[in-house]
Every structure is written in structure tokens, then in C-alpha cells.
Design a protein around this motif. Structure first.
Motif, PDB file in Angstrom:
ATOM      1  N   MET A   1       0.839  -1.139   0.000  1.00  0.00           N
ATOM      2  CA  MET A   1       0.000   0.000   0.000  1.00  0.00           C
ATOM      3  C   MET A   1       0.906   1.230   0.000  1.00  0.00           C
ATOM      4  O   MET A   1       1.770   1.355   0.848  1.00  0.00           O
ATOM      5  N   PRO A   2       0.711   2.093  -0.937  1.00  0.00           N
ATOM      6  CA  PRO A   2       1.549   3.285  -1.004  1.00  0.00           C
ATOM      7  C   PRO A   2       1.171   4.267   0.084  1.00  0.00           C
ATOM      8  O   PRO A   2       0.026   4.401   0.476  1.00  0.00           O
ATOM      9  N   GLU A   3       2.203   4.936   0.585  1.00  0.00           N
ATOM     10  CA  GLU A   3       1.965   5.898   1.663  1.00  0.00           C
ATOM     11  C   GLU A   3       1.462   7.203   1.079  1.00  0.00           C
ATOM     12  O   GLU A   3       1.926   7.667   0.048  1.00  0.00           O
ATOM     13  N   SER A   4       0.515   7.755   1.711  1.00  0.00           N
ATOM     14  CA  SER A   4      -0.028   9.029   1.260  1.00  0.00           C
ATOM     15  C   SER A   4       0.843  10.156   1.793  1.00  0.00           C
ATOM     16  O   SER A   4       1.537  10.025   2.800  1.00  0.00           O
ATOM     17  N   HIS A   5       0.796  11.238   1.132  1.00  0.00           N
ATOM     18  CA  HIS A   5       1.581  12.370   1.552  1.00  0.00           C
ATOM     19  C   HIS A   5       0.808  13.127   2.626  1.00  0.00           C
ATOM     20  O   HIS A   5      -0.145  13.843   2.360  1.00  0.00           O
ATOM     21  N   ASP A   6       1.259  12.960   3.837  1.00  0.00           N
ATOM     22  CA  ASP A   6       0.605  13.594   4.987  1.00  0.00           C
ATOM     23  C   ASP A   6       1.498  14.729   5.466  1.00  0.00           C
ATOM     24  O   ASP A   6       2.685  14.528   5.744  1.00  0.00           O
ATOM     25  N   PRO A   7       0.997  15.946   5.564  1.00  0.00           N
ATOM     26  CA  PRO A   7       1.856  17.050   5.997  1.00  0.00           C
ATOM     27  C   PRO A   7       2.331  16.892   7.443  1.00  0.00           C
ATOM     28  O   PRO A   7       3.454  17.263   7.784  1.00  0.00           O
ATOM     29  N   LEU A   8       1.547  16.328   8.274  1.00  0.00           N
ATOM     30  CA  LEU A   8       1.938  16.142   9.676  1.00  0.00           C
ATOM     31  C   LEU A   8       3.059  15.123   9.773  1.00  0.00           C
ATOM     32  O   LEU A   8       4.004  15.294  10.551  1.00  0.00           O
ATOM     33  N   ARG A   9       2.948  14.086   8.956  1.00  0.00           N
ATOM     34  CA  ARG A   9       3.978  13.048   8.975  1.00  0.00           C
ATOM     35  C   ARG A   9       5.313  13.631   8.547  1.00  0.00           C
ATOM     36  O   ARG A   9       6.353  13.339   9.137  1.00  0.00           O
ATOM     37  N   SER A  10       5.345  14.444   7.534  1.00  0.00           N
ATOM     38  CA  SER A  10       6.600  15.026   7.077  1.00  0.00           C
ATOM     39  C   SER A  10       7.197  15.961   8.133  1.00  0.00           C
ATOM     40  O   SER A  10       8.413  16.028   8.312  1.00  0.00           O
ATOM     41  N   LEU A  11       6.381  16.651   8.882  1.00  0.00           N
ATOM     42  CA  LEU A  11       6.888  17.510   9.966  1.00  0.00           C
ATOM     43  C   LEU A  11       7.537  16.681  11.093  1.00  0.00           C
ATOM     44  O   LEU A  11       8.580  17.058  11.623  1.00  0.00           O
ATOM     45  N   PHE A  12       6.925  15.569  11.420  1.00  0.00           N
ATOM     46  CA  PHE A  12       7.509  14.698  12.459  1.00  0.00           C
ATOM     47  C   PHE A  12       8.851  14.121  12.001  1.00  0.00           C
ATOM     48  O   PHE A  12       9.788  14.052  12.779  1.00  0.00           O
ATOM     49  N   GLN A  13       8.931  13.733  10.718  1.00  0.00           N
ATOM     50  CA  GLN A  13      10.201  13.188  10.219  1.00  0.00           C
ATOM     51  C   GLN A  13      11.286  14.270  10.211  1.00  0.00           C
ATOM     52  O   GLN A  13      12.447  14.009  10.519  1.00  0.00           O
ATOM     53  N   GLU A  14      10.915  15.462   9.888  1.00  0.00           N
ATOM     54  CA  GLU A  14      11.879  16.564   9.897  1.00  0.00           C
ATOM     55  C   GLU A  14      12.359  16.862  11.317  1.00  0.00           C
ATOM     56  O   GLU A  14      13.550  17.101  11.549  1.00  0.00           O
ATOM     57  N   ALA A  15      11.476  16.840  12.294  1.00  0.00           N
ATOM     58  CA  ALA A  15      11.852  17.070  13.698  1.00  0.00           C
ATOM     59  C   ALA A  15      12.743  15.952  14.201  1.00  0.00           C
ATOM     60  O   ALA A  15      13.707  16.193  14.943  1.00  0.00           O
ATOM     61  N   ALA A  16      12.487  14.721  13.766  1.00  0.00           N
ATOM     62  CA  ALA A  16      13.311  13.598  14.195  1.00  0.00           C
ATOM     63  C   ALA A  16      14.717  13.723  13.636  1.00  0.00           C
ATOM     64  O   ALA A  16      15.709  13.455  14.332  1.00  0.00           O
TER      65      ALA A  16
END
Length: 138
Positions: A1-16
Motif C-alpha cells: 500500500m503506497p503511503e499518502s503524503h501527509d503534511p503532519l507526517r513530514s513535519l515529524f520526520q523533519e523534527a526527528a
């Protein structure tokens, strides 16, 4: 299943990723210092509680005991009882030098018909005499 582009998810990855780059290990001395400080605080708290328990127990004992205990008698032998005096006869006893030099503390004006005082007197005690043996050692 392809991952959808979630803006919240990208912010968490950037903070990590930012956190990983800034993370560093704390020196061992700093960790040891914090542990020692925590141990000192625990010991101080334990000592304070022990003092409070001791003070509370002492205060309870003082209020519950009706009075202070009487002092105990020392474990030493007491004075021995005087030996009973022999019956007095009509003959006077010889007096010793210590007896003749002693000053009487009280005199009695009461007397009996035979001239003796009505109060009984104790005979003076004389030190025991020892006999020296004439044995020779080789």
C-alpha cells in the motif's frame, strides 16, 4: 500500500532528523554527579524521618509514663547487722584507752535502783587478735 503524503507526517520526520543531528551523549561524570545528588537527598530524607520517629517515640513515652523510675540501689553489700549483746552482769568491764578518751554525746539522768542507766549500751567491738606461728620456711 503506497503511503499518502501527509503534511503532519513530514513535519515529524523533519523534527526527528533535527533531533538526531543535535543529540549527543552526556559525559559519565555528569550522570554520576546526578546519581550522587539523588542519593544524598534520599539519605537526608531518611535521617530526617528517623529523627522525627525518635522524637515522637520519646514524647509519647514521656507522656505515657506516670513518673520517673526510682533510682536503683547499687549492688554492694549493705552494713552487717550488729551481733546481739550478751546479758549484762553486775561486774564492771575493763575500759580501753579509746573508750576512756571518747566524749559522751548524751547523758541520762534516769537511773535504775542498782545505779545503772535505763538505756542499754553496746559493748565496744575490739579487733580480732591473731597469733603468730613460729614456723620456719626452708
Amino acid at each position: 500500500m503506497p503511503e499518502s503524503h501527509d503534511p503532519l507526517r513530514s513535519l515529524f520526520q523533519e523534527a526527528a532528523s533535527t533531533g538526531r543531528s543535535r543529540a549527543h551523549c552526556v559525559p559519565v561524570s555528569a550522570v554520576t554527579e546526578r546519581g550522587d545528588r539523588a542519593r544524598r537527598h534520599r539519605v537526608a530524607a531518611l535521617a530526617a524521618v528517623a529523627c522525627l520517629v525518635f522524637a515522637g517515640g520519646t514524647a509519647a513515652a514521656v507522656t505515657l509514663l506516670p513518673e520517673r523510675p526510682h533510682p536503683s540501689v547499687p549492688a554492694t553489700p549493705g552494713p552487717s547487722k550488729p551481733s546481739p549483746t550478751p546479758p549484762r552482769t553486775g561486774t564492771p568491764r575493763p575500759t580501753s584507752t579509746a573508750e576512756s578518751s571518747a566524749v559522751p554525746t548524751s547523758t541520762s539522768s534516769r537511773g535504775t535502783s542498782d545505779g545503772t542507766s535505763a538505756t542499754p549500751t553496746q559493748p565496744p567491738t575490739q579487733p580480732p587478735t591473731t597469733q603468730l606461728s613460729s614456723t620456719r620456711l626452708p
